[in-house]
Design a protein around this motif. Structure first.
Motif, short mmCIF file in Angstrom:
data_model
loop_
_atom_site.label_atom_id
_atom_site.label_comp_id
_atom_site.label_asym_id
_atom_site.label_seq_id
_atom_site.Cartn_x
_atom_site.Cartn_y
_atom_site.Cartn_z
N GLN A 1 -0.91 -3.71 -2.32
CA GLN A 1 -1.30 -2.48 -3.00
C GLN A 1 -2.59 -2.69 -3.79
O GLN A 1 -3.52 -1.87 -3.70
CB GLN A 1 -0.16 -2.06 -3.95
CG GLN A 1 -0.38 -0.75 -4.68
CD GLN A 1 0.76 -0.50 -5.67
OE1 GLN A 1 1.24 -1.43 -6.33
NE2 GLN A 1 1.20 0.73 -5.77
N GLY A 2 -2.69 -3.79 -4.51
CA GLY A 2 -3.89 -4.09 -5.29
C GLY A 2 -5.11 -4.28 -4.41
O GLY A 2 -6.20 -3.77 -4.71
N ARG A 3 -4.94 -5.01 -3.30
CA ARG A 3 -6.05 -5.25 -2.38
C ARG A 3 -6.54 -3.95 -1.75
O ARG A 3 -7.74 -3.71 -1.62
CB ARG A 3 -5.63 -6.24 -1.29
CG ARG A 3 -5.67 -7.69 -1.76
CD ARG A 3 -4.97 -8.63 -0.81
NE ARG A 3 -5.33 -8.41 0.59
CZ ARG A 3 -4.61 -8.85 1.61
NH1 ARG A 3 -3.49 -9.52 1.39
NH2 ARG A 3 -5.00 -8.64 2.85
N LYS B 1 5.29 -2.21 3.14
CA LYS B 1 4.34 -3.27 3.48
C LYS B 1 3.66 -2.94 4.82
O LYS B 1 2.43 -3.04 4.96
CB LYS B 1 5.10 -4.60 3.59
CG LYS B 1 4.33 -5.82 3.17
CD LYS B 1 5.26 -7.02 3.01
CE LYS B 1 5.77 -7.50 4.35
NZ LYS B 1 6.48 -8.78 4.26
N ASN B 2 4.46 -2.54 5.80
CA ASN B 2 3.92 -2.20 7.11
C ASN B 2 3.01 -0.98 7.04
O ASN B 2 1.99 -0.91 7.75
CB ASN B 2 5.06 -1.94 8.10
CG ASN B 2 5.87 -3.20 8.40
OD1 ASN B 2 5.38 -4.31 8.19
ND2 ASN B 2 7.09 -3.03 8.86
N ALA B 3 3.37 -0.01 6.19
CA ALA B 3 2.54 1.19 6.03
C ALA B 3 1.18 0.83 5.46
O ALA B 3 0.14 1.36 5.88
CB ALA B 3 3.24 2.20 5.12
N MET B 4 1.16 -0.07 4.48
CA MET B 4 -0.10 -0.49 3.87
C MET B 4 -0.96 -1.27 4.87
O MET B 4 -2.18 -1.08 4.92
CB MET B 4 0.18 -1.32 2.62
CG MET B 4 0.70 -0.50 1.46
SD MET B 4 1.10 -1.51 0.01
CE MET B 4 1.52 -0.23 -1.18
N ASN B 5 -0.32 -2.11 5.67
CA ASN B 5 -1.06 -2.85 6.70
C ASN B 5 -1.64 -1.90 7.75
O ASN B 5 -2.76 -2.08 8.22
CB ASN B 5 -0.18 -3.90 7.36
CG ASN B 5 0.01 -5.13 6.48
OD1 ASN B 5 -0.90 -5.53 5.77
ND2 ASN B 5 1.19 -5.71 6.51
N ALA B 6 -0.85 -0.87 8.12
CA ALA B 6 -1.30 0.10 9.12
C ALA B 6 -2.48 0.92 8.63
O ALA B 6 -3.27 1.43 9.42
CB ALA B 6 -0.15 1.02 9.51
#
Length: 367
Positions: A32-34, A274-279
């Motif tokens: 989230q921070g990145r 986590k997967n949503a942020m990576n996507a």
């Protein structure tokens, strides 16, 4: 004999395996921070474009989870208008789409506001502006007065997955839920979003729309967690990809009768987030690619018809192959004008003719 978690006394005193969850939560917070740092470093225009794309995905995919396919261009246009964004090729949107968009934007753009019963009823009314769900009249903008079952399977082969809180208890359960949501800040805000989602669908307070409203509440709390109106990932798009696991995690948790341990649900939720942020990296890449395209061609003279088609191609909104006949239809111009527009862009090395040919000549972006 108890069949479901809510039939236990003090069922909302949720517990979980902190060792398992804390590791996952740390990974989510790091991502989230990145992601927020990366988006903040972009120009405001790119942030707006990414927000538009992600909210469009959220609206489309949250409805798709419930088996409803919405028109992408109408959804995007409705969001752009309400956010005051200068976007080419806006189209008129249907009343039901505007209602869903209004609900989502109220949640994510006014995430600081408390979630009251009145606000919740407003969302439900926006979801069902005609007072009907498909062919059936439903109770709109108020809690259900009938009993509720979650059922799958065809006629004569129905399987009951879940029987919701009794109608007579819905008001009291929702009062408790809203009180907790608006005042209890003892949990991490991401964990709170996960709990709120589960808690709401377990009560199932409305005749219809419970899943979409649960995901909207979740988005509102994730926006609070991000402390940002800009949306840089789509939880609903990822839930749609993991739909079977989503329902399985909810069902397993709702069927607990020995305790209120929600570790299974929290594990699934945090992994999905986590997967949503990576996507979201793909969406960000698309936004940057579009920005790079327009920067590269900024000095070239491009008319409104050309900009409309190019935006559709860059956004992935163009259906099928680009041909002069489609150009003429979309831009409401003659075939000759469409051919002139296309030849002009070929001369500027923006478009090229596809190899192969055939009966119709197809064109593509020269990226």
């Amino acid at each position: 004999m108890a069949k479901y978690i809510y039939q236990r006394e003090k069922w909302t005193d949720f517990t979980w395996n902190d060792k398992k969850i804390s590791v996952l939560l740390a990974e989510v917070r790091n991502l989230q921070g990145r992601l927020l740092g990366k988006m903040t470093s972009l120009g405001f225009g790119y942030q707006e474009e990414a927000t538009l794309e992600n909210i469009t995905l959220d609206v489309l995919k949250s409805s798709e989870i419930e088996g409803e396919k919405l028109n992408r261009q109408q959804v995007r246009s409705s969001i752009a208008r309400r956010l005051g964004l200068d976007v080419a090729g806006l189209v008129n949107s249907a009343r039901n789409i505007d209602g869903i968009v209004e609900m989502m934007l109220d949640a994510t753009q006014r995430y600081e506001n408390p979630l009251t019963e009145e606000r919740l009823f407003g969302w439900h009314g926006a979801l069902f502006p005609t007072g009907r769900s498909g062919l059936y009249a439903i109770e709109v903008a108020k809690y259900r007065t009938g009993e509720m079952q979650v059922v799958s399977g065809g006629f004569g082969h129905e399987k009951i997955h879940y029987e919701a809180v009794l109608a007579k208890d819905v008001k009291a359960e929702m009062d408790k839920f809203l009180q907790w949501l608006n005042t209890d800040n003892s949990q991490d805000s991401v964990i709170k979003a996960a709990i709120a989602h589960l808690w709401f669908v377990t009560i199932h307070p409305f005749d219809d729309g419970n899943g979409r409203i649960a995901r909207t509440i979740c988005d509102m709390l994730l926006a609070r967690s991000d402390e940002s109106k800009q949306r840089f990932y789509s939880m609903s798009a990822q839930i749609n990809k993991e739909r079977k696991k989503y329902y399985a995690a909810i069902e397993k948790t709702q069927h607990r009768t020995d305790d209120s341990d929600i570790t299974i649900w929290l594990e699934w939720f945090l992994n999905c987030l986590k997967n949503a942020m990576n996507a979201s990296e793909k969406i960000l890449q698309s936004v940057l690619q579009k920005a790079e395209f327009w920067n590269k061609n900024a000095r070239l003279l491009i008319n409104d018809r050309q900009k409309l088609i190019l935006d559709k191609l860059l956004d992935g909104d163009f259906v099928g192959k680009l041909q002069s006949s489609k150009w003429a239809k979309i831009c409401n111009c003659s075939q000759d004008t469409a051919i002139r527009d296309i030849k002009d862009l070929i001369g500027k090395s923006i478009l090229r003719q596809e190899a192969g040919g055939g009966r119709s000549t197809n064109y593509e972006l020269n990226m």
